[in-house]
Design an enzyme around this catalytic site. Structure first.
Site, PDB file in Angstrom:
ATOM      1  CG  ASP A 107     -10.793 -28.774  16.053  1.00 15.44           C
ATOM      2  OD1 ASP A 107     -12.021 -28.960  16.079  1.00 15.44           O
ATOM      3  OD2 ASP A 107     -10.219 -27.847  16.653  1.00 15.44           O
ATOM      4  CE1 TYR A 163     -10.345 -32.455  22.889  1.00 17.89           C
ATOM      5  CE2 TYR A 163     -11.860 -31.702  24.587  1.00 17.89           C
ATOM      6  CZ  TYR A 163     -11.633 -32.222  23.325  1.00 17.89           C
ATOM      7  OH  TYR A 163     -12.691 -32.508  22.503  1.00 17.89           O
TER       8      TYR A 163
END
Length: 554
Positions: A107, A163
């Site tokens: 993002d 992540y």
């Protein structure tokens, strides 16, 4: 006389030699041969299917995926590949023509320590990585490349993605950075919360999540909250927490204005910059100074003095000091103890497994098969210190993730840890027939740590080199220390990214949390009563009816 035989057929004309072209997508490699002028011909290289391993800091970029009109990692990388000679002129800005693929799509503002992209590139002569890095910004670094099979795709062949989210430890403290309503509600409870003196903006509204989707507020719900101030635009001032009493900016530097006078400047739109001079009841009375206390005409009796003392305590002002000076904020004693660690990890375990994550993303409906995702592990076992701030290292591993999914998973976990929502919310968060407004944690603390290709490496281990970050672990670690970690710490020091977000975690911005608390309590009581009814058949029916859930709440 014998007839003469026909003449033999003439040989076919020689084939015209194939001419080379600069637009030839895949010319064959040819040895150097002398040209007509006697000069050696430059070798013609062949495209190779490779996987490029790289890292980048997402600051200043609108995400990984290429987006027209926006600065993206992918856009800069494609242009750098062309400038480095890896992509011909005919294929410039046409990534499909060279089988472009990415392992993960991050993002806006999200970084990556180990991203993988693949395609067919001209990687010869040696020095391809150096030529590529020379065309890239310093915050984007290619570590190396690996030759892969012709069918390889960084997106399709990636098994798992890991992540990491670095969450400040104070985010798990329910008393740190409270919203205005929580401060006011705590008065007189014995465990009063103090107004935040560190943030320049607090209690802000969350755009797009005010109330339930498609639900009109009733006049009673639409009325300003008690103690709220309505500005010139007709908006309730309760949505903004009171700014600090002193002239403290986001960098923590004190201004030179007087501490006695609490009158706030007026912004350009005619509204007050804050409500620090307001009492707990929302009335704009200034905090009494020493001269006001000494004046007999003030009429301050014992009850008023106690109320004022409580009010000043909430605002962070020392009542014992006659000049109204504010007390310096005390450092919180909250830490990531074993008890906090156990509870936080218990909450994160709710995400493990296959669930419908339609409430943890945008643009994906509950009926969409893509809403189902598989989370392999989610844990927060370590604390790291960056520039004086302690961060909890939250590590999540999954097959794939949707837009904002990880940030929303962190957001809801923090909300539960801060007691803004009950832990029972996870009983319905994954249901297809329930829509929840889930908070989205700031993007700055999130970064892609590794993309894994376990199945591919196992299948082609005898013929191809493994696609792995193992040879580049030290390079990736140096990149994180130089770019990613300083950016995360700087954003929290200068802008208070997480601190400001914490002020928005309240029932005003997320009314579903209040509903879940009520429904969860009713469901718990209903279960207990039902269990008691089984043992006591003659129990009073009226008492059972009082705790039954409404028929429309399923």
């Amino acid at each position: 006389m014998a007839a003469s035989s026909p003449p033999p057929p003439s040989p076919p004309p020689a084939k015209r030699p194939k001419m080379s072209s600069s637009s030839d997508p895949e010319p064959d490699a040819e040895p150097t041969s002398p040209s007509a002028a006697g000069q050696p011909r430059c070798p013609r290289y062949k495209r190779r299917k490779v996987a490029i391993l790289l890292g980048y800091c997402g600051a200043g970029y609108q995400g990984m995926q290429k987006n027209p009109g926006a600065r993206t990692i992918e856009g800069d990388l494609e242009e750098a590949l062309y400038q480095a000679g890896a992509v011909p002129e005919a294929d410039r800005a046409a990534p499909r023509r060279y089988d472009w693929a990415r392992a993960a799509r991050t993002d806006k503002g999200v970084s990556a320590a180990a991203q993988v992209v693949s395609g067919r590139f001209y990687v010869d002569p040696p020095g391809f990585i150096d030529r590529l890095n020379a065309q890239l910004a310093p915050q984007i670094r290619a570590y190396g490349y690996v030759r892969v099979t012709n069918s390889f795709s960084a997106k399709k062949f990636c098994d798992r993605r890991r992540y990491l989210y670095l969450l400040p430890v104070f985010a798990l403290d329910p008393s740190a950075h409270p919203d205005r309503e929580a401060v006011m509600a705590s008065m007189g409870s014995g465990t009063e919360l103090t107004k935040c003196l560190e943030c320049s903006e607090r209690g802000r509204k969350v755009p797009g999540v005010m109330g339930r989707e498609g639900k009109l507020l009733s006049p009673a719900e639409n009325a300003p909250l008690e103690g709220a101030v309505v500005n010139s635009h007709g908006e309730s001032g309760a949505a903004q927490c009171d700014p600090p009493i002193s002239n403290t900016n986001v960098h923590g530097e004190l201004g030179s204005s007087s501490d006695e006078k609490l009158d706030l400047p007026v912004s350009g739109d005619g509204t007050e910059a804050g409500n620090a001079g307001l009492g707990s009841n929302g009335v704009g009375d200034a905090v009494p100074s020493a001269s006001a206390d000494a004046d007999p005409s003030a009429g301050n009796d014992e009850n008023k003095l106690e109320a004022t003392a409580t009010e000043l305590k909430v605002q962070g002002v020392d009542f014992d000091k006659s000049n109204g000076e504010e007390k310096p904020p005390t450092k919180s004693a909250f830490s990531y103890t074993d008890e906090v660690k156990e509870r936080f990890n218990r909450i994160l375990k709710y995400y493990i497994g296959t669930h419908n994550f339609h409430n943890f993303t945008t643009r994906t409906k509950a009926e969409d098969p893509a809403a189902k995702r598989f989370i392999i592990s989610f844990a927060a076992d370590r604390v790291v210190s960056l520039d004086g701030i302690d961060f909890v290292r939250c590590e999540v591993v999954g097959q794939s993730f949707m837009l904002h999914q990880i940030r929303k998973m962190i957001g809801l976990a923090v909300t539960v840890m801060r007691n803004c929502a009950p832990e029972s919310i996870y009983d319905v968060a994954f249901r297809k027939d329930v829509n929840l407004n889930v908070p989205t944690a700031p993007e700055v603390g999130l970064y892609l740590d590794e993309c894994m290709f376990t199945s591919y490496n196992k299948k082609w281990k005898d013929t191809h080199e493994a696609v792995s970050m193992d040879p580049y672990c030290e390079d990736a670690e140096r990149f994180k220390v130089k770019y990613i970690f300083p950016h995360i710490a700087a954003m929290e020091h200068k802008e208070g990214a997480v601190a400001l977000w914490l002020h928005s975690l309240n029932h005003r911005n997320y009314p579903d949390f209040r509903y879940m608390e009520t429904a969860g309590a009713e469901a718990k009581v209903g279960t207990e009563v039902a269990a008691g009814a089984e043992t006591n058949v003659g129990a009073d029916v009226d008492s059972i009816e009082e705790v039954q859930l409404p028929g429309d709440n399923k």
